[in-house]
Each structure stands twice: as structure tokens, then as C-alpha cells.
Design a protein around this motif. Sequence first.
Motif, PDB file in Angstrom:
ATOM      1  N   UNK A 270      34.614  55.730  30.715  1.00  0.00           N
ATOM      2  CA  UNK A 270      33.324  55.288  31.379  1.00  0.00           C
ATOM      3  C   UNK A 270      33.038  53.912  30.756  1.00  0.00           C
ATOM      4  N   UNK A 271      32.986  53.435  29.433  1.00  0.00           N
ATOM      5  CA  UNK A 271      32.717  52.145  29.053  1.00  0.00           C
ATOM      6  C   UNK A 271      33.776  51.094  29.709  1.00  0.00           C
ATOM      7  N   UNK A 272      35.089  51.292  29.686  1.00  0.00           N
ATOM      8  CA  UNK A 272      36.052  50.602  30.388  1.00  0.00           C
ATOM      9  C   UNK A 272      35.762  50.345  31.962  1.00  0.00           C
ATOM     10  N   UNK A 273      35.336  51.443  32.426  1.00  0.00           N
ATOM     11  CA  UNK A 273      34.898  51.339  33.970  1.00  0.00           C
ATOM     12  C   UNK A 273      33.733  50.510  34.261  1.00  0.00           C
ATOM     13  N   UNK A 274      32.798  50.420  33.234  1.00  0.00           N
ATOM     14  CA  UNK A 274      31.490  49.649  33.545  1.00  0.00           C
ATOM     15  C   UNK A 274      32.164  48.093  33.293  1.00  0.00           C
ATOM     16  N   UNK A 279      32.768  43.851  35.205  1.00  0.00           N
ATOM     17  CA  UNK A 279      31.424  44.145  35.477  1.00  0.00           C
ATOM     18  C   UNK A 279      30.700  43.756  36.692  1.00  0.00           C
ATOM     19  N   UNK A 280      31.510  43.332  37.509  1.00  0.00           N
ATOM     20  CA  UNK A 280      31.075  42.772  38.996  1.00  0.00           C
ATOM     21  C   UNK A 280      31.601  43.409  40.148  1.00  0.00           C
ATOM     22  N   UNK A 281      31.061  44.728  39.860  1.00  0.00           N
ATOM     23  CA  UNK A 281      31.285  45.681  40.989  1.00  0.00           C
ATOM     24  C   UNK A 281      29.998  46.417  41.250  1.00  0.00           C
ATOM     25  N   UNK A 282      29.707  46.668  42.565  1.00  0.00           N
ATOM     26  CA  UNK A 282      28.350  47.106  42.833  1.00  0.00           C
ATOM     27  C   UNK A 282      28.238  48.565  42.609  1.00  0.00           C
ATOM     28  N   UNK A 283      29.523  49.213  42.427  1.00  0.00           N
ATOM     29  CA  UNK A 283      29.276  50.724  42.180  1.00  0.00           C
ATOM     30  C   UNK A 283      29.591  51.036  40.581  1.00  0.00           C
ATOM     31  N   UNK A 305      34.686  50.842  21.582  1.00  0.00           N
ATOM     32  CA  UNK A 305      35.419  50.543  22.974  1.00  0.00           C
ATOM     33  C   UNK A 305      35.016  49.246  23.153  1.00  0.00           C
ATOM     34  N   UNK A 306      33.706  48.934  23.191  1.00  0.00           N
ATOM     35  CA  UNK A 306      33.601  47.548  23.541  1.00  0.00           C
ATOM     36  C   UNK A 306      34.035  46.565  22.618  1.00  0.00           C
ATOM     37  N   UNK A 307      34.083  46.769  21.402  1.00  0.00           N
ATOM     38  CA  UNK A 307      34.515  45.988  20.520  1.00  0.00           C
ATOM     39  C   UNK A 307      36.140  45.653  20.545  1.00  0.00           C
ATOM     40  N   UNK A 321      39.870  41.957  30.361  1.00  0.00           N
ATOM     41  CA  UNK A 321      38.960  41.473  31.588  1.00  0.00           C
ATOM     42  C   UNK A 321      39.023  39.858  31.479  1.00  0.00           C
ATOM     43  N   UNK A 322      38.597  39.548  32.620  1.00  0.00           N
ATOM     44  CA  UNK A 322      38.718  37.947  32.758  1.00  0.00           C
ATOM     45  C   UNK A 322      37.014  37.329  32.862  1.00  0.00           C
TER      46      UNK A 322
END
Length: 481
Positions: A270-274, A279-283, A305-307, A321-322
Motif C-alpha cells: 500500500x505504501x509503495x502504491x502511494x 505520488x503523481x496519480x489521481x487514484x 517502507x518509506x525509509x 521513484x523519480x
Amino acid sequence: METLNKHYIDGAWVASEGGSEFPIKSPGDNAVIGSVTLGTAADVDLAVAAAKRAFESFSQTSKDERIALLNRLLEVYTARLEDMAWAITREMGAPIDMSRASQAGCGIDHIKAFLDVMETHEESEVLPNGDVLYREPIGVCGLITPWNWPISQVAQKVIPALAVGATCVLKPSEYTPLSATIFAECIHEAGYPAGAFNLVFGSGADVGAALSRHPDIALMSFTGSTRAGKLVSIDAADTVKRVALELGGKSPNIIFNDTAEDLEKRVKSSVRHCFHNTGQSCNAPTRMLVERSCYDAVLEIAAKTAETQQVGDPAQSGRHIGPLFDELQYDRVQAMIQVGIDEGARLIAGGLGKPEGLENGWYARPTIFADVTNQMRIAREEIFGPVLVIIPFDTEDEAIAIANDTDYGLAAYLQTGDAARAERVCRALRAGSIAINGQGTQYGSPFGGYKQSGNGREGGVFGLEDFLELKVRGGLGLPAE
């Protein structure tokens, strides 16, 4: 350096009618990699006139002819996939592996999905009452697409329009003209008749508004922010044209304690999906709602996961991610992170500033806020960056109430091991699509939302309907023999 100083109108690349130059920048290092000439209302007039002329004959082509053109487009697009992937990486910062697999790769899947629909789509039928229903192309369509998924949204609009025999004028985001140019080249090589597809670069205020107001356009299809979608609707109102909108979201992701045996996997995913697409996705699942009995465990998993989420050069292969796509977006995300801090949310990962060693581009730190309430701005406003907010709840009814307490309704996510609960909660959520335990919807299903997430649907047979008009006739009215 890329110099895009022409629009694709009536089957040819033509100079702009007095347009201005706009820089194309690489978000990975903020370098100028080219320029695009933004069009004017005069360019729109030329493109719409070409589309209107082409509609007279293209609207009369057979379904088999249009399927053949789509198959040819699929061949041409597939051959240009690597070019398309690098164009998207350069202009909006998607990591190259993600560009190949998703950003550019989705174009193939969208074409295939619409081909599947066209094989069984009936252009006329006899209704149960004996009347005959015809489904006919609506006319000239104005299409406006965003920078965050440039080809996905282009394909979701252009392909169904052409598939049913409508003609179109596309205004892609001025920030992602490289991918749009390649798409236009694919259309040309596939052999579509002149004027069926036209491309005019430009800003929303100029070209977008000119399209929306144009009396010869029958439909406006727009994907972007809710704010801009409202302006399209206002501009289109005087001519009473059809308007289809795919807008913003603040999607909830409900995590119940009964997924405990799979909790770590579900939270990490879920975190990776966010954070996917930075994070530049409307959904994107940006509001994580967590049952209080597993709240502390979820916070620990989410923070780790974020770290460990890598951020890096989009030109490099890997699962990182870019950057955010430009300085304006970076500043917006930083401002909202500061809002979260000021509102008293607990920062458990990330925060302000750029990751170490990535000072030159528009990179943001993957950020998570805990102890958020649904009344905070960071829980209500679309941030459009790698920022996750986590909200605790006690009961199923409370989770549903929090999830639905939003101006948006594009998507929702649910993690549970109870099939009955999954069905019950899914039916209660006010959102256009629901993913359960990581299983999302497939190509060919309708995509769109409730409330201020827009109206209309994209994808599959429902994606064709926006581009069709319905005509019904009675019996022939001839005397019986």
C-alpha cells in the motif's frame, strides 16, 4: 535539443499561427532539453475545421475498416515503444523501467482492450419494443490530457474516438509534448485519413479554452485537476456540448485487523502504491485508514517502507521513484508537508527538503504523517506527491464514514481477510473503482469517479459511449403486403 515548432493538422505538420515558445525541461536535473511552440485560437480553428471536414467521410467508414486501422496503429506503436518510454522519462521524470512497463507500455494494453471491445460492439440493434437503435459517432471531439500519465490518457481518449468514427483535436499537456509528438507520428504512419486526428500544443488558458468554447466541437473530454475541469465545463456551457471529466482524488485505503496474517505484505504494498509515479496519480491511495487494534504495527511497517523507498535518477534502471515533474509541483508538495506539520500531524518518515545527493532535480522525500484526522487539509486536499497520511478508526462503520467523507470519489482500496466484509464495505464505498487486497481492475473496465472526481467513464465499452450519439427509429411505416 528538441524543437517542436509545428502542430499536426489535417495530416501534416504545420507552423503555428503566431504561437509562443515554451521550454521543455528535464525534471531530473532541471536542464532545458528543448522547446515547444504553444498554439493559439487560430490554430484551434484550423484543426477543428480539418476534423469537421474529415468527419464527413471518416464517420461513414465500416467497423472493419476502423478495426484494421487500430491493428495497424498497434503495430506501429509497439515498434516505437522504446522511443515513447524515453520521451516520457525525459519530459516528466518517470524512471525508465516504469516508463517501459507502465507509462508507455499501457498504450499497447489500451489499444488491445479497445480492439477487444470493437469486435463485439454492435452499432445498431432492435430494441425489445421493436424500435431500432443506432449508435453513431458524436462528431468532432476536443481532448485535453495531463502530464502525469501522458500516453495513458491520450490513448483513453483518442483510441475510442477514432474507433467509433469520430474525429478529434488533441491538446496534450504543454509539459509533455515529446510523447504526444511520437503518438501523432504513430497515427500518421498507421494511415489514418487527414483530419481524423489533429494535435495542437498549447496552454489550457489559450488552446484548452478555445477548444471548449468552439461551436463545432460536439464533445470535450478532459483529464486533470478538478479546478481546471470546472473551467472546461463553464467554457463548454454556451454551446451545450457534452463534457466528460476525469478529475482528482483523495483515495482511501482501509486496512482491517483481520488481514493480520498478511499485514506486513499488505502495508508495504500500500505504501509503495502511494509512492508509485512519485505520488503523481489521481487514484493513488493517499489516505490510509487503519483499525486501531493494528495501528501501531502498521505505523512501524509503513515508516520502515518509506525509509527504504529509493529515490533516484529517472534515466537509471531500477525500482526507485523519480522526481516530481517540475518546480511548481515540488513547491506545492513542500507547502503541503509544511501544512501537515503545522496542523499537528506526527511525521514518522520523510519531511521537508530533498533527499541527500539529489539537490539538482525536483526530488521529494517519501513522507508519511500519522495521527491524522480527516478534517486536516493534508487529509482533504490532493497533494500529488509521495505523501501518505494515516488515520486510525475503531469500527467498520467509522471506516466507511471516514472513507466517504471527501469531495472526491475516484478510487478506494480495501485490505481484509473476510470475504463478506470485503463485499459489504465495497458496496458502501462511494468510489468509481475498488481494489481489494492488491487486486485492482483490468484494462477494458470503466475508469472514472463519483462526486468531484468527474463524470463519464474511460475504458472498454463504457469508454466508447462518450463518443457516441444514440438515434432511434420506429418501424418502416410501410403498408403490409
